[in-house]
Scaffold this active site. Structure first.
Site, PDB file in Angstrom:
ATOM      1  N   HIS A 247       0.876  -1.170   0.000  1.00  0.00           N
ATOM      2  CA  HIS A 247       0.000   0.000   0.000  1.00  0.00           C
ATOM      3  C   HIS A 247       0.913   1.221   0.000  1.00  0.00           C
ATOM      4  O   HIS A 247       1.724   1.403   0.921  1.00  0.00           O
ATOM      5  CB  HIS A 247      -0.920   0.000   1.223  1.00  0.00           C
ATOM      6  N   GLU A 250       1.636   3.357   3.104  1.00  0.00           N
ATOM      7  CA  GLU A 250       2.154   2.704   4.310  1.00  0.00           C
ATOM      8  C   GLU A 250       3.655   2.541   4.108  1.00  0.00           C
ATOM      9  O   GLU A 250       4.116   1.585   3.489  1.00  0.00           O
ATOM     10  CB  GLU A 250       1.427   1.381   4.536  1.00  0.00           C
ATOM     11  N   HIS A 391       3.186  -3.662   6.324  1.00  0.00           N
ATOM     12  CA  HIS A 391       2.099  -2.691   6.196  1.00  0.00           C
ATOM     13  C   HIS A 391       2.159  -1.703   7.361  1.00  0.00           C
ATOM     14  O   HIS A 391       3.043  -1.773   8.210  1.00  0.00           O
ATOM     15  CB  HIS A 391       0.754  -3.413   6.192  1.00  0.00           C
ATOM     16  N   GLU A 483       2.240  -5.598  10.532  1.00  0.00           N
ATOM     17  CA  GLU A 483       1.740  -4.232  10.666  1.00  0.00           C
ATOM     18  C   GLU A 483       2.673  -3.500  11.632  1.00  0.00           C
ATOM     19  O   GLU A 483       2.829  -3.896  12.796  1.00  0.00           O
ATOM     20  CB  GLU A 483       0.310  -4.230  11.200  1.00  0.00           C
TER      21      GLU A 483
END
Length: 664
Positions: A247, A250, A391, A483
């Protein structure tokens, strides 16, 4: 009338005699002044190793004024700023060797082609980063010559100066820091590629860069690889990959992977035994940015918001999702084939599989992003064992499945057959991270579902078409999603904090590829058996042997019954005990004996064929047709919308320098 004729005769008789070559003394010979060596007066070329040049120059400029008025010289004057200081002064000096060529004994000397080719290899990516073509006047075949033709090195002055500086620094200063010293700043796409190329150059014996394709807007998807034998798969050495910036907004993962590449290069050279062991026994592939187009948009969106008059918190909120998708507005983590649904629909069949599930033909009739396509081909071309994609937006490690098994796809714990292993891998990263496993450090929506920094993807947020499910169901590779924090685009001064929190986890996770078992499958004659299946009792997920017959099977500690099988061979079975805290994979080899094709194996193969053939990849060439249309549309748009630097070079009254345009 007669008077007019007489006047004309008088005028003719009074006119000076015409020049007639037949009569000596009537003609003065026209003196053609031969070009001669003159001083180099171009201000941007005053540091060349020579002081004399000649006009017309190699490009045909008749004078210094002509050369200074051209777009070529203008480019040389700003190239350092355009490329962010990269390849300076090499590009400028190379241009000077053409615009103000060396002159000796009233003769122009041409620069060496080998020097030009070396600079182009090192620096072409910098021009690609700003979407500019390689300058025509630096065409190595057109304006440069071989050593046999009597060339000179246009960078000799630069090399001599650097040699002197090196001697001075050895005498007066402490040793220079390595070229791979990390700078905790955000890198543009051009700078990122430059760092990877410099790292490759610094550690050429263990590092190699290669491209897996291009983004929708033509940006290179560049990978840097680390191995003691870069470019080749080595027997029994596991293949590992890291992917960042899926993404585009990110961004911390992208920066961490750039820093990781620099760190591994410098630490290897400084004798860090842990890093040397990891690189000497593994093959590591790092793709810092899977979505460079989205990153460009995210950066521009953030800058626009930074200059807005909104309240302080406005920009961060407004830019939360700017650049998330690729240039086609596709979420790349929803763009992979949804193989999880296929597995769920077949899970009540007797011999259903959760490995090497073929890509259904209908997938190719949807929108397939070029970034997704490139990564799928990459996954299929290398026998990856372990992977992580990075991410932002939460602080947790997510593991497959990502798609819920709930009939209505509501969030629900949905484990794979390898749930124990995947949980162990997720915990490996979370526990090595400085804060992720700490209950008080949690943030984001995973808080109510995660346990010590890990969570099942489908239980947290069910999605179809995710990359980690595709890795697990289509290949041998086990992937988790990391993440890195709730701030998707942290402030630049926080990058060093992000590195300190994650760098141990990044290394520890790669070392986990050396868990479980590994081995070689051969026949009785010692030949490698490619594509043999390695099965573990109680786990309905097989892996297959690579081209050389080697395999890696990640397993949790315990006792396992492992079987190797292949069509036309009898099965071979072994019991394996894996104690806790093993630092290397257990070696388990198999020798298969020739046999008639077993009936149950034939039935198993028929079951696979009913789902399609694994080798069937884009059978209708839909992707090529789709991208051809996209390329035509893109080219039309690019003709209408010139790059940001175009107006600076498009001088009034002169020809448009279309040679600067990459796709003109």
């Amino acid at each position: 009338m007669l008077l007019i004729l007489l006047q004309l005769l008088v005028l003719v008789s009074c006119a000076p005699p015409r020049c007639d070559p037949g009569f000596r003394g009537l003609c003065k010979p026209t003196v053609v002044e031969k070009p001669k060596c003159t001083d180099v007066l171009l201000s941007y070329c005053d540091d060349m190793a020579y002081t004399q040049t000649m006009f017309p120059n190699i490009l045909g400029h008749k004078s210094r004024e002509d050369a200074e008025a051209g777009a070529e010289y203008l480019l040389m004057s700003v190239v350092e700023s355009l490329l962010g200081g990269e390849c300076n002064p090499e590009i400028r000096m190379l241009g000077c060797s053409v615009l103000a060529p060396r002159c000796e004994k009233a003769k122009i000397l041409k620069p060496c082609r080998t020097t030009c080719e070396t600079v182009r290899t090192r620096c072409s990516h910098a021009f690609e980063g700003i979407e500019m073509a390689w300058p025509y006047f630096l065409d190595c075949d057109r304006f440069f010559v071989s050593e046999q033709e009597g060339c000179y090195d246009p960078l000799e002055g630069l090399r001599a100066e650097r040699d002197r500086e090196a001697v001075d620094s050895m005498e007066m200063l402490p040793p220079e820091e390595p070229a791979t010293t990390m700078q905790f700043i955000y890198h543009t796409n051009a700078q990122m590629i430059g760092v990877l190329k410099k790292t490759e150059e610094q550690c050429s014996d263990i590092a190699r860069t290669y491209s897996i394709g291009r983004s929708m807007e033509g940006r290179e998807l560049l990978v840097i690889e680390f191995s003691n034998n870069p470019g080749q798969h080595e027997l029994l050495e596991p293949e590992i990959k890291y992917i960042g910036n899926m993404h585009g907004n990110e961004v911390l993962g992208r920066q961490l992977l750039i820093f990781l590449a620099q760190y591994m290069c410098s630490e290897y050279q400084m004798g860090n035994e842990r890093i040397q062991t990891l690189i000497n026994t593994s093959r590591i592939h790092i793709l810092p940015s899977m979505n460079p187009d989205g990153y460009e948009l995210a950066v521009s969106g953030l800058q626009d918001n930074d200059h807005s008059d909104d309240e302080e918190e406005g920009p961060r909120y407004d830019s939360w999702n700017v650049g998330r998708t690729n240039a086609q507005n596709l979420d790349l983590n929803r763009n992979f084939p949804d193989l999880t649904s296929i597995v769920y629909s077949r899970r009540r069949q007797k011999r259903y599989r959760t490995d090497h599930v073929p890509i259904p033909d209908y997938y190719w009739f949807g929108k397939v992003a070029p970034e997704t396509y490139a990564v799928m081909k990459w996954i299929r071309s290398i026998p990856f064992v372990l992977s992580a994609n990075f991410h932002g937006g939460d602080l947790v490690v997510s593991y497959p499945y990502d798609l819920s098994k709930h009939p209505l796809e509501r969030n629900m714990f949905s484990p794979t057959p390898d749930d124990k292993v995947l949980k162990l891998l997720a915990r490996t990263y979370a526990n090595a991270h400085e804060t992720m496993s700490n209950e008080h450090a949690r943030c984001g929506s995973s808080r109510s579902h995660s346990h010590k920094g890990t969570v099942n993807g489908a239980q947290w947020s069910s999605i179809a078409g995710g990359m980690q499910d595709f890795n697990y169901l289509h290949s041998n590779c086990f992937e988790v999603t990391v993440e890195l924090g709730c701030d998707k685009f942290p402030a630049e001064e926080d990058l060093i904090v992000g590195w300190e929190e994650n760098h141990e986890a990044l290394i520890t996770f790669m070392e986990a590829a050396h868990g479980g078992i590994k081995g070689i499958v051969k026949d009785e004659e010692g030949n490698a058996v490619t594509g043999a299946r390695i099965s573990v009792r109680g786990i309905r997920h097989d892996i297959t042997t690579a081209e050389n017959g080697d395999y890696w099977r990640l397993l949790a500690p315990g006792i396992h019954v492992v079987t190797a099988s292949a069509p036309g061979y009898s099965r071979s079975m072994k019991k394996v005990h894996l104690p806790r805290h093993m630092h290397t994979a257990g070696r388990v080899d198999f020798v298969l004996q020739k046999a008639a094709l077993e009936l149950d194996t034939q039935e198993e193969d028929d079951a696979i064929l009913s789902m399609g053939t694994y080798d069937r990849f884009d059978p209708y060439n839909q992707y090529e047709r789709y991208t051809l249309v996209a390329d035509l549309s893109q080219n039309r748009q690019e003709r209408a919308e010139k790059p940001w630097w175009w107006n600076y070079f498009d001088l009034p009254g002169g020809p448009a320098p279309t040679w600067l345009l990459k796709r003109y």
